[in-house]
Design a protein around this motif. Structure first.
Motif, PDB file in Angstrom:
ATOM      1  N   ALA A  71       0.645  -1.426  -0.107  1.00  0.00           N
ATOM      2  CA  ALA A  71      -0.583  -0.324  -0.176  1.00  0.00           C
ATOM      3  C   ALA A  71       0.932   1.490  -0.385  1.00  0.00           C
ATOM      4  CB  ALA A  71      -0.441   0.554   1.442  1.00  0.00           C
ATOM      5  N   LEU A  72       1.679   1.394   0.380  1.00  0.00           N
ATOM      6  CA  LEU A  72       2.496   2.612   0.973  1.00  0.00           C
ATOM      7  C   LEU A  72       3.932   2.640   0.277  1.00  0.00           C
ATOM      8  CD1 LEU A  72       2.059   2.486   4.801  1.00  0.00           C
ATOM      9  CD2 LEU A  72       0.871   4.087   2.979  1.00  0.00           C
ATOM     10  N   GLY A  73       4.726   1.649  -0.575  1.00  0.00           N
ATOM     11  CA  GLY A  73       6.137   1.692  -1.538  1.00  0.00           C
ATOM     12  C   GLY A  73       6.802   0.794  -0.100  1.00  0.00           C
ATOM     13  N   ARG A  74       7.899   0.059  -1.043  1.00  0.00           N
ATOM     14  CA  ARG A  74       8.236  -0.853   0.138  1.00  0.00           C
ATOM     15  C   ARG A  74       9.365   0.025   1.177  1.00  0.00           C
ATOM     16  NH1 ARG A  74       5.364  -4.954  -1.577  1.00  0.00           N
ATOM     17  NH2 ARG A  74       5.477  -5.129  -4.222  1.00  0.00           N
ATOM     18  N   ARG A  75       9.937   1.144   0.652  1.00  0.00           N
ATOM     19  CA  ARG A  75      10.910   2.083   1.316  1.00  0.00           C
ATOM     20  C   ARG A  75      10.554   2.288   2.495  1.00  0.00           C
ATOM     21  NH1 ARG A  75      16.009   4.135   0.339  1.00  0.00           N
ATOM     22  NH2 ARG A  75      15.252   5.894   1.011  1.00  0.00           N
ATOM     23  N   ARG A  76      10.080   2.851   2.705  1.00  0.00           N
ATOM     24  CA  ARG A  76       8.845   3.438   3.862  1.00  0.00           C
ATOM     25  C   ARG A  76       8.835   2.180   5.102  1.00  0.00           C
ATOM     26  NH1 ARG A  76       4.338   7.241   2.983  1.00  0.00           N
ATOM     27  NH2 ARG A  76       4.097   5.881   1.449  1.00  0.00           N
ATOM     28  N   VAL A 117      10.062  -9.966   4.803  1.00  0.00           N
ATOM     29  CA  VAL A 117       9.216 -10.215   4.139  1.00  0.00           C
ATOM     30  C   VAL A 117       9.571  -8.810   2.679  1.00  0.00           C
ATOM     31  CG1 VAL A 117       7.816  -8.439   5.152  1.00  0.00           C
ATOM     32  CG2 VAL A 117       6.394  -9.945   3.887  1.00  0.00           C
ATOM     33  N   ILE A 118       9.873  -7.294   2.770  1.00  0.00           N
ATOM     34  CA  ILE A 118       9.972  -7.119   2.612  1.00  0.00           C
ATOM     35  C   ILE A 118      10.681  -6.918   0.977  1.00  0.00           C
ATOM     36  CG2 ILE A 118      10.151  -4.526   1.684  1.00  0.00           C
ATOM     37  CD1 ILE A 118       8.489  -3.450   4.282  1.00  0.00           C
ATOM     38  N   ALA A 119      11.713  -7.889   1.547  1.00  0.00           N
ATOM     39  CA  ALA A 119      13.477  -8.278   1.150  1.00  0.00           C
ATOM     40  C   ALA A 119      12.548  -8.606  -0.392  1.00  0.00           C
ATOM     41  CB  ALA A 119      13.991  -8.273   1.570  1.00  0.00           C
ATOM     42  N   ARG A 120      11.817  -9.762  -0.465  1.00  0.00           N
ATOM     43  CA  ARG A 120      11.283 -10.801  -0.634  1.00  0.00           C
ATOM     44  C   ARG A 120      10.038  -9.973  -2.393  1.00  0.00           C
ATOM     45  NH1 ARG A 120       9.985 -14.857   3.336  1.00  0.00           N
ATOM     46  NH2 ARG A 120      11.627 -16.545   3.654  1.00  0.00           N
ATOM     47  N   ALA A 121       9.427  -9.282  -1.619  1.00  0.00           N
ATOM     48  CA  ALA A 121       8.575  -7.938  -2.554  1.00  0.00           C
ATOM     49  C   ALA A 121       9.607  -7.559  -3.317  1.00  0.00           C
ATOM     50  CB  ALA A 121       8.081  -7.444  -2.126  1.00  0.00           C
ATOM     51  N   VAL A 122      10.608  -7.007  -2.819  1.00  0.00           N
ATOM     52  CA  VAL A 122      11.883  -6.130  -3.859  1.00  0.00           C
ATOM     53  C   VAL A 122      12.326  -6.976  -4.794  1.00  0.00           C
ATOM     54  CG1 VAL A 122      13.725  -5.059  -3.835  1.00  0.00           C
ATOM     55  CG2 VAL A 122      12.703  -4.260  -2.311  1.00  0.00           C
ATOM     56  N   VAL A 123      12.422  -8.290  -4.341  1.00  0.00           N
ATOM     57  CA  VAL A 123      12.889  -9.205  -5.685  1.00  0.00           C
ATOM     58  C   VAL A 123      11.585  -9.263  -6.832  1.00  0.00           C
ATOM     59  CG1 VAL A 123      13.945 -11.087  -6.468  1.00  0.00           C
ATOM     60  CG2 VAL A 123      14.607  -9.851  -4.105  1.00  0.00           C
ATOM     61  N   ARG A 124      10.547  -9.945  -6.559  1.00  0.00           N
ATOM     62  CA  ARG A 124       9.359  -9.872  -7.313  1.00  0.00           C
ATOM     63  C   ARG A 124       9.274  -8.405  -8.225  1.00  0.00           C
ATOM     64  NH1 ARG A 124       7.355 -12.162  -2.883  1.00  0.00           N
ATOM     65  NH2 ARG A 124       5.962 -10.173  -2.429  1.00  0.00           N
ATOM     66  N   ASP A 125       9.294  -7.414  -7.303  1.00  0.00           N
ATOM     67  CA  ASP A 125       9.450  -5.529  -8.258  1.00  0.00           C
ATOM     68  C   ASP A 125      10.330  -6.522  -9.393  1.00  0.00           C
ATOM     69  OD1 ASP A 125       7.472  -5.542  -6.554  1.00  0.00           O
ATOM     70  OD2 ASP A 125       8.284  -4.170  -5.482  1.00  0.00           O
ATOM     71  N   LEU A 126      12.120  -6.331  -9.319  1.00  0.00           N
ATOM     72  CA  LEU A 126      12.529  -6.442  -9.708  1.00  0.00           C
ATOM     73  C   LEU A 126      12.639  -6.675 -11.025  1.00  0.00           C
ATOM     74  CD1 LEU A 126      15.272  -4.977  -7.953  1.00  0.00           C
ATOM     75  CD2 LEU A 126      13.791  -4.138  -8.353  1.00  0.00           C
ATOM     76  N   GLU A 187      13.311   3.128  -4.094  1.00  0.00           N
ATOM     77  CA  GLU A 187      11.911   2.514  -4.320  1.00  0.00           C
ATOM     78  C   GLU A 187      11.916   1.446  -5.064  1.00  0.00           C
ATOM     79  OE1 GLU A 187       8.824   1.209  -3.578  1.00  0.00           O
ATOM     80  OE2 GLU A 187       8.826   3.020  -1.655  1.00  0.00           O
ATOM     81  N   THR A 188      10.695   0.789  -5.256  1.00  0.00           N
ATOM     82  CA  THR A 188      10.889  -0.278  -6.518  1.00  0.00           C
ATOM     83  C   THR A 188       9.460  -0.675  -6.923  1.00  0.00           C
ATOM     84  OG1 THR A 188      11.041  -2.579  -5.011  1.00  0.00           O
ATOM     85  CG2 THR A 188      13.291  -2.040  -5.457  1.00  0.00           C
ATOM     86  N   LEU A 189       8.386  -0.043  -5.886  1.00  0.00           N
ATOM     87  CA  LEU A 189       6.816  -0.114  -6.141  1.00  0.00           C
ATOM     88  C   LEU A 189       6.403   1.451  -6.631  1.00  0.00           C
ATOM     89  CD1 LEU A 189       4.839  -2.367  -6.166  1.00  0.00           C
ATOM     90  CD2 LEU A 189       4.075  -1.539  -4.186  1.00  0.00           C
ATOM     91  N   PRO A 190       5.987   1.584  -7.970  1.00  0.00           N
ATOM     92  CA  PRO A 190       5.823   2.797  -8.300  1.00  0.00           C
ATOM     93  C   PRO A 190       4.224   2.628  -7.936  1.00  0.00           C
ATOM     94  CG  PRO A 190       6.967   1.566 -10.115  1.00  0.00           C
ATOM     95  CD  PRO A 190       6.340   0.801  -9.152  1.00  0.00           C
ATOM     96  N   ALA A 191       3.770   4.246  -8.060  1.00  0.00           N
ATOM     97  CA  ALA A 191       2.615   4.696  -7.092  1.00  0.00           C
ATOM     98  C   ALA A 191       2.008   4.401  -7.199  1.00  0.00           C
ATOM     99  CB  ALA A 191       2.542   6.346  -7.075  1.00  0.00           C
ATOM    100  N   ALA A 192       1.736   3.961  -9.369  1.00  0.00           N
ATOM    101  CA  ALA A 192       0.569   3.726 -10.065  1.00  0.00           C
ATOM    102  C   ALA A 192       0.486   2.025  -9.425  1.00  0.00           C
ATOM    103  CB  ALA A 192       0.836   3.492 -11.224  1.00  0.00           C
ATOM    104  N   ASN A 193       1.522   0.855  -9.166  1.00  0.00           N
ATOM    105  CA  ASN A 193       1.137   0.015  -8.924  1.00  0.00           C
ATOM    106  C   ASN A 193       1.289  -0.558  -7.532  1.00  0.00           C
ATOM    107  OD1 ASN A 193       1.751  -0.456 -11.649  1.00  0.00           O
ATOM    108  ND2 ASN A 193       4.279  -0.979 -10.961  1.00  0.00           N
TER     109      ASN A 193
END
Length: 404
Positions: A71-76, A117-126, A187-193
């Motif tokens: 919901a908020l992006g990965r970095r925060r 959990v967010i590290a895995r999400a970042v991998v999926r983003d990239l 940040e690897t998750l754009p706001a649009a996604n």
């Protein structure tokens, strides 16, 4: 994707460090259990409660931080979570009692879960497709080293400092990873996604999964087998050092050898993927888990010493290298549309069931190995019973999972 990813090795080190929060939290301070109990005048059960609290924090944090990052992006959420981990680690080092330590360990695990959990999400983003699979393989090599090295490092630290120094070291590691994430991880998750409100959707999906007999059978049998290993993790420091007279350094070496067993069997399982039925491989793993736990129980009750105990511990721990990958593949195969939520729920079950086993291991104090052996035996028997009663029967009566 906001930008082209830089060096794969660079990302593997950064994200591998984030994913390593779990084993770092749990394994590095294990050799210090007796010293913690003596310094804080706490019982073995109180000290082991701190391990349970950490695992519960890791489980709860995954449930919260994963959807928040959608919901908020990965970095925060990542930076906030790692900052919480650093602060809690400092407070762990200052804990005045066993219960205070357990409370801070709960917060420490919660913060560390953000990295996992967010590290895995970042991998999926990239990455996607073959590149995704290759990156996860690289990531697992980085992560696999940590459970082997952490207790060895913890044992060596105890020669230089007290148990509080172990938590100071964890604080320093967390601060380093926080700085790395702040300056090197974009940040690897754009706001649009992003998907506001994804927490409610995730919880509804969890409810559907928990009503799936096949998923629950595979996930729960694996979690119980994992909990048998966790009973060893929780109790072995007291058992091997207080009951059998090992030094903290020797304990670290034994722990590392058992961890190598998981890595080796896991690599063997990877070579057999595609050539062997994963249900058979899971069944073999559960049989080995049960065999190892029963050997531990016999060795303790019959007074066979380390010669009888150590082989059983090795077999129990190494069997997880067969159980977990095959149970995960089977759990996810029936619900491809909810694979992410199913994977998260599987991880939460592992930490929750494993964490609940920790206080039972120290129920009779730190000078007997019987509780650890009994808990391992009961959990391994329960794992096999769940598999035979739910997962295996569900496969034959309901549907055959398609595992590639």
């Amino acid at each position: 994707m906001t930008q082209a990813p830089p060096s794969r090795a660079k990302y593997a080190l950064i994200l591998g460090g984030m994913t390593a929060f779990g084993p770092l939290c749990m394994d590095m301070y294990l050799p210090a259990f007796p010293a913690i109990a003596e310094d804080l005048r706490a019982s073995a059960a109180e000290v082991q409660l701190s391990l349970m609290a950490c695992t519960m924090g890791l489980a709860l944090g995954q449930l919260v931080m994963g959807p928040l990052s959608d919901a908020l992006g990965r970095r925060r959420p990542l930076l906030v979570g790692v900052a919480i981990y650093v602060l809690a680690s400092i407070l762990c080092a200052l804990a005045p009692s066993g219960y205070a330590l357990a409370g801070m360990r709960l917060v420490q695990g919660f913060g560390g879960a953000a990295g996992i959990v967010i590290a895995r999400a970042v991998v999926r983003d990239l990455y996607s497709g073959v590149a995704l699979a290759k990156f996860f393989s690289m990531l697992m090599l980085v992560v696999g080293i940590v459970p082997i090295l952490a207790p060895v490092v913890g044992g060596q630290l105890l020669q230089l400092t007290t148990w509080r120094g172990v938590f100071v070291t964890l604080t320093a590691v967390g601060a380093l990873l926080l700085a790395v994430a702040t300056f090197l991880l974009p940040e690897t998750l754009p706001a649009a996604n992003r998907r506001p409100g994804s927490l409610g959707i995730t919880l509804r999906t969890f409810g559907e999964l928990l009503r799936d007999r096949l998923f629950v059978g595979f996930a729960l049998s694996a979690s119980l087998a994992f909990a048998a290993m966790f009973a060893y993790i929780s109790g072995s420091s007291f058992v091997l050092q207080d009951v059998y007279g090992m030094s903290a350094q020797t304990f670290g070496v034994v722990f590392a050898v058992n961890a190598i067993g998981i890595v080796g069997i896991g690599q063997l399982n990877g070579r057999l993927v595609g050539r062997a039925d994963p249900r058979k491989m899971l069944a073999i793993g559960l049989c080995c888990n049960l065999l190892g736990a029963l050997l531990v129980l016999v060795a303790v009750l019959a007074g066979l010493g380390l010669v009888g105990l150590l082989p059983g511990l090795f077999i129990t721990v190494a069997s997880v290298g067969l159980v977990m990958p095959n149970a995960t593949a089977l759990s996810l195969s029936g619900r491809p549309e909810t694979a992410g939520s199913a994977s998260a729920l599987l991880g939460v079950l592992q930490f929750a069931v494993g964490g609940m086993a920790s206080p039972l291991v120290g129920a009779a104090g730190s000078h007997t190995a019987v509780p650890m052996a009994l808990v391992m035996g009961v959990l391994s028997i329960a794992a096999m019973a769940v598999y035979l009663g739910m997962a295996r029967r569900a496969v034959t009566r309901e549907r055959e999972p398609a595992v590639v």
